[in-house]
Design an enzyme around this catalytic site. Structure first.
Site, mmCIF file in Angstrom:
data_model
loop_
_atom_site.group_PDB
_atom_site.id
_atom_site.type_symbol
_atom_site.label_atom_id
_atom_site.label_comp_id
_atom_site.label_asym_id
_atom_site.label_seq_id
_atom_site.Cartn_x
_atom_site.Cartn_y
_atom_site.Cartn_z
ATOM 1 N N TYR A 168 0.855 -1.184 0.000
ATOM 2 C CA TYR A 168 0.000 0.000 0.000
ATOM 3 C C TYR A 168 0.891 1.233 0.000
ATOM 4 O O TYR A 168 1.905 1.272 0.712
ATOM 5 C CB TYR A 168 -0.897 0.014 1.248
ATOM 6 N N GLU A 170 -3.305 7.509 -4.098
ATOM 7 C CA GLU A 170 -3.225 6.261 -3.339
ATOM 8 C C GLU A 170 -3.157 5.060 -4.281
ATOM 9 O O GLU A 170 -3.897 5.006 -5.262
ATOM 10 C CB GLU A 170 -4.459 6.138 -2.441
#
Lengths: 294, 379
Positions: free
Chosen positions: B101, B189
């Site tokens: 992530y 993101e």
């Protein structure tokens, strides 16, 4: 007394020759503010209704002794104007410009902190500051404020600041200073800065605080109040019914996930002993009652 | 402005961030054409601006043309949490060894940039933050100095990414930070960021929110706008330059200033009603703005009454009053209008409206009174 400005504050207006700058700059002067100069590159030597224009902030400060600047220029020029003010010797900068990109604000804020630690920026995207009867820098209409104290106001929203002034002035309750910190994600001055200044100001007896959804400044303010504030605080938080994930007009007014909700802010403030009210009218009435009981 | 995944990937690609080869498809035939071009197996992904697509059946693997037809047919038109799927992203399926992530966003309390990196990707980062906060390596980046490759390398090591992924990830993070800052994102993101068995790192998803305030320096954002609004009322408002957000209630709201508009929604709610929208007309409430605002609200079939809440500062209430009358000449408004007018030139403003007041044009002295009246009329 007042915070950040007083009757002796000398102000220059960056952008005085523009439509908005002229309108608000002259209005501030009419209110009694010492508006001593304007800055517009290339227009030095001219004047706006008797107010001399300079090419740079540095020249304006040298000629007038100004310590405050009112920045009213379009978003793409605002960051440079703020830095120029700091470099030119200004120590209090009010920027009303709406629509500055967040990254520009973050860079400008950190440059000020790192290179000009003595400079305070108010805004951007704020209504400015008014100390009734003494000084008005920004777009607040002077006739809704009432001189003589004893209430200090700090607010993230423009129109709700006017509403707060109106609720108090109508009942004959004056204000020491009313500060609009603005609704953007990176405000130069925050709630705690203003609360600390009001706490230190002997003429301010109580503080009205108007917050809104987004960020965690209200929660941080609550922590500060719990530890440091001896004066009563009345608060109102806008946006109880705002849906998550949507920017409610202000760039900073957004609920992300479970963060930034009005409920969390109200709970934190209540926990810190703040009188939290459901709407601006109730907040006004509560403040009137507190002042009258003093 | 939130981007769809496919737009986010297109945006990432501009900044040199590796994504899977793929393309958009609005029909089953287009999906097949993309799959034939990029090669099987492919992943067919619903394009909606809401999380939880996978669980809702909006992401499917297809090994051949029949499976592409089946999945594309099922996913197009699917309702995912109120968002109807109208577009697909079809991309070559990637073999995954590890899922990570990575994101950048603004750290508002500290007024710096916040980078988050985790070796535990592919699940919601909020869940990781809750259950295993140590699995997220956070760094605070000074916006003046930015992120350099050395710092990125240390950060990747701190996050305990697998050795073969480290250098590529550090390079990718510098590019993602460049996209975040120079690309004026509020959020950039990647979840998951993957390591393939042959040790390549690339973005398997893209979540990007752009900062509207920076649109003046990004003409390339224009192509994202065509698909920006799912709510027709918001599209109509945007075309008229209004700051509008559609909601579900029956009381149409017009206010000046974002704070007052939010507060108006709250007060309507407190007296037992529900707002149909958020609408901030800002500082200049002339006849054009007021007519446009009334027009947009009038087009909302759920609206039963309209609450106009004005506190004049720079806005002059007499101009607002004239604006309302002028607007009423131009647009036929079906719902009753309740006005609360205060502030600069309020007395003049109320006087202008006085001769025109009737059961469809009403004034009330305070915000609460006006809210009560508008809510009663909406019942």
């Amino acid at each position: 007394m007042s915070i950040f400005v007083d009757e002796n504050t000398k102000v220059i207006v960056q952008g005085l020759t523009g439509g908005q700058g002229r309108f608000h700059g002259l209005r501030n002067r009419d209110y009694g503010t010492k508006v001593v100069g304007g800055v517009t590159p290339g227009k030095g030597g001219t004047d706006v209704e008797g107010i001399p224009i300079f090419n740079t902030v540095k020249e304006a400060v040298a000629a007038t002794g100004a310590s405050a600047s009112f920045v009213v220029v379009p978003p793409k020029f605002a960051s440079d104007a703020i830095i120029e003010a700091a470099e030119g010797g200004i120590t209090f900068i009010v920027c009303i410009t709406e629509g500055i990109p967040a990254h520009d604000e973050a860079v400008t804020y950190n440059r000020l902190v790192e290179d000009f630690p003595g400079v305070r920026l108010l805004g951007p995207n704020c209504p400015g500051i008014i100390s009734p009867g003494k000084c008005n820098i920004g777009i607040t209409s002077g006739d809704i404020a009432l001189a003589g104290g004893p209430v200090g106001i700090v607010s993230r929203s423009g129109t709700l600041t006017y509403q707060a002034l109106h609720e108090l002035s109508q009942q004959g309750i004056g204000q020491t200073t009313c500060v609009g910190i603005g609704g953007d994600p990176v405000p130069g001055t925050n709630f705690i800065d203003c609360l600390a200044a009001f706490e230190a100001d002997p003429e301010t007896k109580a503080v009205m605080m108007i917050g809104e959804i987004g960020g965690s400044e209200e929660e941080r303010a609550a922590e500060w109040i719990k530890l440091n504030m001896t004066k009563p605080v009345v608060a109102y938080i806008a946006g109880v019914t705002a849906p998550p994930g949507r920017k409610m007009g202000h760039a900073g007014a957004i609920i992300s996930g479970s963060k930034g909700t009005a409920q969390a802010k109200m709970d934190a403030l209540r926990d810190a002993g703040v009188h939290v009210c459901a709407n601006p009218t109730e907040a006004g009435a509560k403040m009137v009652a507190i002042v009258k009981a003093m | 402005m939130d981007l769809f995944e496919y737009q986010g990937k297109q945006y990432f690609a501009r900044y040199g961030i590796a994504v899977s080869p793929g393309d958009v498809a609005d029909t089953v035939d287009e999906a097949v054409a993309v799959a034939e071009r990029v090669g099987y197996p492919v992943v067919v992904k619903a394009q909606v601006k809401v999380g939880g697509r996978g669980k809702a059946g909006g992401v499917k693997l297809a090994n051949n043309v029949d499976e592409v037809r089946e999945h594309a047919g099922n996913i197009l038109g699917l309702d995912i949490k109120g968002h109807v799927v109208r577009r697909l992203w079809v991309e070559r399926s990637s073999d995954i060894e590890k899922e990570y992530y990575a994101s950048f966003t603004l750290d508002r309390p500290n007024k710096t940039h916040l980078g988050m990196l985790s070796a535990q990707g592919g699940v919601e980062i909020e869940v990781v933050a809750e259950e295993n906060p140590d699995a997220i390596a956070m760094i605070s980046i000074d916006p003046v100095r930015g992120l350099d490759i050395e710092t990125a390398r240390r950060w990747v090591a701190e996050a305990n990414l697998d050795e073969p992924a480290r250098e590529q990830t550090a390079e990718l993070l510098v590019k993602l930070y460049d996209c975040y800052t120079r690309g004026d994102c509020d959020l950039a993101e990647i979840n998951p960021l993957i390591l393939t068995p042959d040790h390549k790192v690339h973005a398997l998803d893209a979540k990007v929110t752009l900062d509207e305030n920076a649109s003046y320096r990004h003409p390339e954002w224009e192509e994202f706008r065509a698909d920006e609004f799912e709510d027709p009322r918001e599209k109509m408002a945007k075309e008229r330059g209004l700051n509008y957000i559609g909601l579900d209630g029956t009381v149409g709201i017009i206010a000046n200033g974002a704070g007052l508009a939010m507060s108006t929604l709250d007060v309507v709610n407190q007296v037992g009603g529900a707002a149909a929208n958020f609408l901030d007309i800002g500082g200049g409430a002339n006849a054009d703005v007021m007519a446009a605002a009334l027009e947009v609200i009038n087009a909302d079939p759920k609206v039963r009454s309209i609450f106009v809440n004005i506190f004049g500062g720079i806005t002059r209430v007499d101009e607002v009053a004239n604006g309302v009358l002028e607007a009423l000449k131009r647009v036929t408004i079906t719902s009753p209008i309740v006005l609360r007018l205060d502030g600069t030139n309020a007395v003049e403003g109320r006087a202008i409206l006085a001769p025109h007041l009737n059961d469809h044009l009403i004034t009330e002295p305070t915000m609460i009174d006006a809210a009560r009246r508008a809510v009663a009329l909406a019942k």
